[in-house]
Write a protein that holds these residues in place. Structure first.
Motif, PDB file in Angstrom:
ATOM      1  N   ASP A  17       0.691  -1.142   0.185  1.00  0.00           N
ATOM      2  CA  ASP A  17       0.013   0.078  -0.119  1.00  0.00           C
ATOM      3  C   ASP A  17       1.004   1.172  -0.032  1.00  0.00           C
ATOM      4  O   ASP A  17       0.500   2.315  -0.725  1.00  0.00           O
ATOM      5  CB  ASP A  17      -0.986  -0.078   1.170  1.00  0.00           C
ATOM      6  N   ILE A  18       1.951   1.322   0.715  1.00  0.00           N
ATOM      7  CA  ILE A  18       2.922   2.336   0.752  1.00  0.00           C
ATOM      8  C   ILE A  18       3.586   2.559  -0.712  1.00  0.00           C
ATOM      9  O   ILE A  18       3.534   3.746  -1.364  1.00  0.00           O
ATOM     10  CB  ILE A  18       3.932   2.096   1.652  1.00  0.00           C
ATOM     11  N   THR A  24       1.759   7.648  -6.690  1.00  0.00           N
ATOM     12  CA  THR A  24       0.820   8.585  -7.196  1.00  0.00           C
ATOM     13  C   THR A  24       1.376   9.904  -6.752  1.00  0.00           C
ATOM     14  O   THR A  24       0.643  11.075  -7.021  1.00  0.00           O
ATOM     15  CB  THR A  24      -0.434   8.340  -6.574  1.00  0.00           C
ATOM     16  N   MET A  25       2.589   9.980  -5.964  1.00  0.00           N
ATOM     17  CA  MET A  25       2.923  11.307  -5.522  1.00  0.00           C
ATOM     18  C   MET A  25       3.484  12.073  -6.636  1.00  0.00           C
ATOM     19  O   MET A  25       3.866  11.667  -7.876  1.00  0.00           O
ATOM     20  CB  MET A  25       3.916  10.956  -4.552  1.00  0.00           C
ATOM     21  N   GLN A  32       9.312  13.759  -3.714  1.00  0.00           N
ATOM     22  CA  GLN A  32      10.283  12.578  -4.092  1.00  0.00           C
ATOM     23  C   GLN A  32      11.035  12.233  -2.991  1.00  0.00           C
ATOM     24  O   GLN A  32      11.071  11.112  -2.632  1.00  0.00           O
ATOM     25  CB  GLN A  32      11.157  12.921  -5.433  1.00  0.00           C
ATOM     26  N   HIS A  33      11.599  13.131  -2.237  1.00  0.00           N
ATOM     27  CA  HIS A  33      12.530  12.990  -1.076  1.00  0.00           C
ATOM     28  C   HIS A  33      11.733  12.060  -0.209  1.00  0.00           C
ATOM     29  O   HIS A  33      12.135  10.869   0.283  1.00  0.00           O
ATOM     30  CB  HIS A  33      12.885  14.253  -0.538  1.00  0.00           C
ATOM     31  N   LEU A  88      -0.042  14.441  -0.437  1.00  0.00           N
ATOM     32  CA  LEU A  88      -0.802  13.228  -0.949  1.00  0.00           C
ATOM     33  C   LEU A  88      -2.317  13.629  -1.069  1.00  0.00           C
ATOM     34  O   LEU A  88      -3.103  13.971  -0.361  1.00  0.00           O
ATOM     35  CB  LEU A  88      -0.786  12.032   0.408  1.00  0.00           C
ATOM     36  N   LYS A  89      -2.636  13.161  -2.478  1.00  0.00           N
ATOM     37  CA  LYS A  89      -4.062  13.752  -2.707  1.00  0.00           C
ATOM     38  C   LYS A  89      -5.073  12.533  -2.333  1.00  0.00           C
ATOM     39  O   LYS A  89      -6.331  12.924  -2.252  1.00  0.00           O
ATOM     40  CB  LYS A  89      -3.825  13.751  -4.386  1.00  0.00           C
TER      41      LYS A  89
END
Length: 121
Positions: A17-18, A24-25, A32-33, A88-89
């Motif tokens: 899940d992670i 999707t980021m 990214q970091h 996170l959307k």
């Protein structure tokens, strides 16, 4: 099936899940970091739990379980940072991950305490 495998399955699913969430980021530096760090800490708990299952001693088992707990706590803080920064959307998926992360932390805290108490006796 024993509880050990249930926990292992949960940790593997948490890792999956992670990874899915991180795909999707955004591509900006902060996304990214934090995404790369979250993948490392979020998958580490499952990997270290696998090692704990073949620990050579109670002390080795406790050490590996504490590493799992440390990585889960790091993941939780990372998710909270990303939530606060609006990175996170998918807020529904984020809330489910936060809930699962908290539950996994509670399981590890309890397991470590139980093992430490047994070790003292």
């Amino acid at each position: 099936m024993s509880r050990k495998y249930d926990l292992e399955d949960r940790l593997i699913q948490f890792s999956v899940d992670i990874i899915s969430l991180c795909k999707t980021m955004g591509n900006d530096f902060s996304s990214q970091h934090l995404s790369k760090q979250l993948i490392r800490s979020g998958t580490s708990s499952a990997l270290n739990y696998g090692e704990a299952q073949s620990a050579e001693s109670t002390r080795d088992f406790l050490h590996k379980m504490k590493i799992c707990l440390k990585e889960l706590r790091e993941s939780l803080v990372n998710l909270k940072i990303q939530k606060g920064a609006g990175l996170l959307k998918d807020s529904e998926k984020l809330e489910l991950l936060l809930k699962e992360n908290n539950e996994l932390i509670a399981i590890f805290v309890s397991s470590i305490r139980t093992s430490q108490n047994k070790n003292k006796q």
